[in-house]
Design a protein around this motif. Structure first.
Motif, short mmCIF file in Angstrom:
data_model
loop_
_atom_site.label_atom_id
_atom_site.label_comp_id
_atom_site.label_asym_id
_atom_site.label_seq_id
_atom_site.Cartn_x
_atom_site.Cartn_y
_atom_site.Cartn_z
N ASP A 5 24.74 45.96 39.71
CA ASP A 5 25.16 46.10 40.80
C ASP A 5 26.40 46.06 41.32
O ASP A 5 26.97 46.71 42.50
CB ASP A 5 24.17 45.40 41.94
CG ASP A 5 22.62 45.51 41.74
OD1 ASP A 5 22.36 46.68 41.05
OD2 ASP A 5 21.95 44.63 42.05
N GLY A 6 27.38 45.47 40.44
CA GLY A 6 28.78 45.27 41.12
C GLY A 6 28.72 44.00 41.74
O GLY A 6 27.81 43.46 42.20
N VAL A 7 30.21 43.96 42.15
CA VAL A 7 30.49 42.74 42.95
C VAL A 7 31.36 42.91 44.18
O VAL A 7 32.25 44.02 44.14
CB VAL A 7 31.22 41.77 42.03
CG1 VAL A 7 30.41 40.76 41.23
CG2 VAL A 7 32.16 42.24 41.19
N ARG A 8 31.12 42.25 45.17
CA ARG A 8 31.81 42.47 46.35
C ARG A 8 32.96 41.29 46.28
O ARG A 8 32.89 40.28 46.04
CB ARG A 8 31.27 42.22 47.63
CG ARG A 8 30.10 43.45 47.85
CD ARG A 8 29.27 42.86 48.85
NE ARG A 8 28.49 41.70 48.27
CZ ARG A 8 27.66 40.83 48.94
NH1 ARG A 8 27.45 41.18 50.08
NH2 ARG A 8 27.13 39.95 48.44
N VAL A 9 34.32 41.86 46.10
CA VAL A 9 35.28 41.00 45.77
C VAL A 9 36.53 40.57 47.02
O VAL A 9 36.75 41.62 47.77
CB VAL A 9 36.17 41.36 44.76
CG1 VAL A 9 37.26 40.67 44.41
CG2 VAL A 9 34.99 41.27 43.44
N LEU A 10 36.71 39.57 47.19
CA LEU A 10 37.94 39.01 48.17
C LEU A 10 39.07 38.84 47.34
O LEU A 10 39.00 38.14 46.28
CB LEU A 10 37.60 37.94 48.95
CG LEU A 10 36.46 38.29 49.94
CD1 LEU A 10 35.80 37.07 50.72
CD2 LEU A 10 36.59 39.49 50.80
N SER A 11 40.08 39.00 47.92
CA SER A 11 41.51 38.65 47.15
C SER A 11 41.81 37.20 48.15
O SER A 11 41.46 37.18 49.22
CB SER A 11 42.68 39.40 47.40
OG SER A 11 43.07 39.77 48.63
N ALA A 12 42.54 36.53 47.35
CA ALA A 12 43.13 35.01 48.10
C ALA A 12 44.17 34.64 47.43
O ALA A 12 44.37 34.72 46.09
CB ALA A 12 42.05 34.06 47.93
N GLY A 13 45.28 34.31 47.95
CA GLY A 13 46.40 33.45 47.28
C GLY A 13 46.11 32.12 46.70
O GLY A 13 45.43 31.50 47.43
N LEU A 14 46.49 32.00 45.61
CA LEU A 14 46.34 30.76 44.68
C LEU A 14 47.06 29.57 45.08
O LEU A 14 47.01 28.48 44.83
CB LEU A 14 46.15 31.06 43.30
CG LEU A 14 45.73 30.18 42.57
CD1 LEU A 14 44.22 29.85 42.78
CD2 LEU A 14 45.72 30.66 41.06
N GLY A 15 48.24 30.10 46.04
CA GLY A 15 49.44 29.07 46.12
C GLY A 15 50.19 28.51 45.00
O GLY A 15 50.81 27.75 44.92
N VAL A 16 50.09 29.37 43.99
CA VAL A 16 50.82 29.17 42.79
C VAL A 16 51.34 30.34 42.43
O VAL A 16 51.40 31.49 42.25
CB VAL A 16 49.77 28.98 41.71
CG1 VAL A 16 50.28 29.10 40.13
CG2 VAL A 16 48.83 27.90 41.90
N VAL A 23 45.75 35.94 43.60
CA VAL A 23 46.83 36.48 43.73
C VAL A 23 47.87 35.21 43.84
O VAL A 23 48.03 34.49 44.35
CB VAL A 23 46.95 37.18 45.09
CG1 VAL A 23 48.24 38.02 45.18
CG2 VAL A 23 45.82 38.44 44.99
N SER A 24 49.12 35.63 42.88
CA SER A 24 49.98 34.66 42.83
C SER A 24 50.76 34.51 44.07
O SER A 24 51.02 35.57 44.80
CB SER A 24 51.08 34.94 41.61
OG SER A 24 51.77 35.91 41.98
N LEU A 25 51.77 33.65 44.18
CA LEU A 25 52.68 33.66 45.41
C LEU A 25 53.76 34.85 45.47
O LEU A 25 54.18 35.38 46.40
CB LEU A 25 53.45 32.46 45.56
CG LEU A 25 52.83 31.02 45.88
CD1 LEU A 25 53.84 29.79 45.66
CD2 LEU A 25 52.83 31.12 47.34
N GLU A 26 53.86 35.49 44.07
CA GLU A 26 54.91 36.57 43.95
C GLU A 26 54.14 37.85 44.43
O GLU A 26 54.72 38.91 44.50
CB GLU A 26 55.38 36.78 42.55
CG GLU A 26 56.22 35.57 42.02
CD GLU A 26 55.36 34.58 41.19
OE1 GLU A 26 54.11 34.31 41.39
OE2 GLU A 26 56.11 33.82 40.25
#
Lengths: 248, 248
Positions: free
Chosen positions: A91-102, A141-144
């Motif tokens: 069925d697929g996935v619902r995805v959120l992005s989030a900063g890893l602080g790295v 997501v990286s800090l960059e």
């Protein structure tokens, strides 16, 4: 009946490595690649090279095979594939992005970010966070501002005729075995394999996005940060190319 | 004879919490504080509140007590204090600073940096990295340039009559129980307890620096990034205040 293992207390401190394989009728899928990564992960943790892994526990069975290797233990276990994995593949996935602080470009010299270590608490925590926000998974997501990976998967996307993934060494992430295998098959489907860094806004413009991992194979991203995405006709084609069927 | 525990494979993925206590003739040192932190760590990992911990395993013994709590397991074990711990308490530690590649101010929303989780692979890797560079331990520095903590210890320093440590919530680090206890005793030694962020150059000007943890108590930093530091007369005084003796 849940399997039990006899360990030392030190084995419980996440100081080892593991691999999860898709166990098929033909045997453990991509076994040499997984054993190769197990050895590379072990080296990053200053573990001795793993001994020969006896995979006969998986003979004649399908499901998931997990290989665990610590300073005192080598364990091979077989279990059923969780229903959630089959559902996400289908069925697929619902995805959120989030900063890893790295910062991808400033990993510490002892970084284990390229090792599949047993220290998976943050990976589980990230997925629980997603679940609390009505999503299935996260892309880090990286800090960059670069997309890195998901807690238990690589990110693959289609842009025109380019089938892309994140370059593991440059991003300081785990080298995804399913992603690498998929990209190696891309030419047979008329696609060009590409490794490149991608920002989140760039990723959002892709024709299709998937999370790839050994058991899910491909899980299509059907929603990214709340924006619905149309299903791609490539999903069933690529799943078939990887040899996945609906039943296991 | 090494102790053995029966666990499930999932217990080996670092997805739990732990505490290490100094086991004294008077009983487990700072037990309520450690049980409190165990519960706070568990909450950060979405574990149920820990059940009542039976510490009778430590009755009449001295050494180290470890409490391990996962989704399926509560384990209390007692062992001898490693010789290296006693040596570091007695002789001090040579410390290197290293960037953690992490922004203290941008932790991800699921961050476990304030939990004492079982995912300790990077903590061990950092100490192995120090050993490869002729040092004993590391202090982690954030991308913003702030000193955070050591892989298995808090950082405490003396500046005039101020006995300082890093504020855990602001730095996104573990709240060190030994450090907090030491600061609570500071007034009885004529010192003022202070929580504040510190950069590495500021730390280097301190009158004395220590790594504090349950088993080491205080380990004086005798060398920071290769620069030798004179021994402080405060080290034996503070160790005595914490109730440490040479023998265990």
């Amino acid at each position: 009946m849940t399997e039990r293992i006899l360990v030392t207390p030190a084995d419980l401190l996440g100081d080892g490595v593991f691999e999860t394989l898709h166990l098929r009728e033909s045997g453990p899928w991509l076994l040499p690649e997984h054993l190769g990564r197990l050895a590379r992960s072990a080296a990053l943790l200053d573990l001795p090279p793993p001994p020969v892994v006896d995979v006969t526990a998986g003979a004649g069975r399908t499901g998931a095979m997990r290989i665990i290797y610590t300073r005192t233990l080598l364990h091979v276990g077989v279990s059923a594939i969780p229903e959630q994995v089959l559902r996400e593949r289908r069925d697929g996935v619902r995805v959120l992005s989030a900063g890893l602080g790295v910062a991808a470009g400033h990993r510490p010299p002892w970084s284990l970010s390229a090792a599949k270590s047993l220290s998976y608490a943050s990976n589980f925590a990230a997925r629980r966070w997603a679940a609390r926000h009505q999503a299935d998974d996260v892309v880090w997501v990286s800090l960059e501002g670069y997309v890195l990976e998901a807690p238990t998967a690589s990110v693959v996307w289609l842009s025109g005729d380019e089938l892309c993934t994140v370059p593991p060494a440059e991003a300081g992430i785990l080298d995804g075995i399913t992603a690498a295998h998929l990209l190696s098959l891309a030419p047979s489907a008329g696609l060009r394999p590409v490794h490149r860094m991608v920002t989140l806004p760039e990723l959002a413009t892709a024709d299709a996005i998937w999370l790839t991992s050994s058991l899910r194979g491909l899980a299509e991203v059907i929603s990214l940060d709340g924006t619905e995405r149309p299903r791609s006709p490539w999903t069933p084609r690529l799943l078939a190319m990887l040899g996945f069927t609906d039943s296991f």
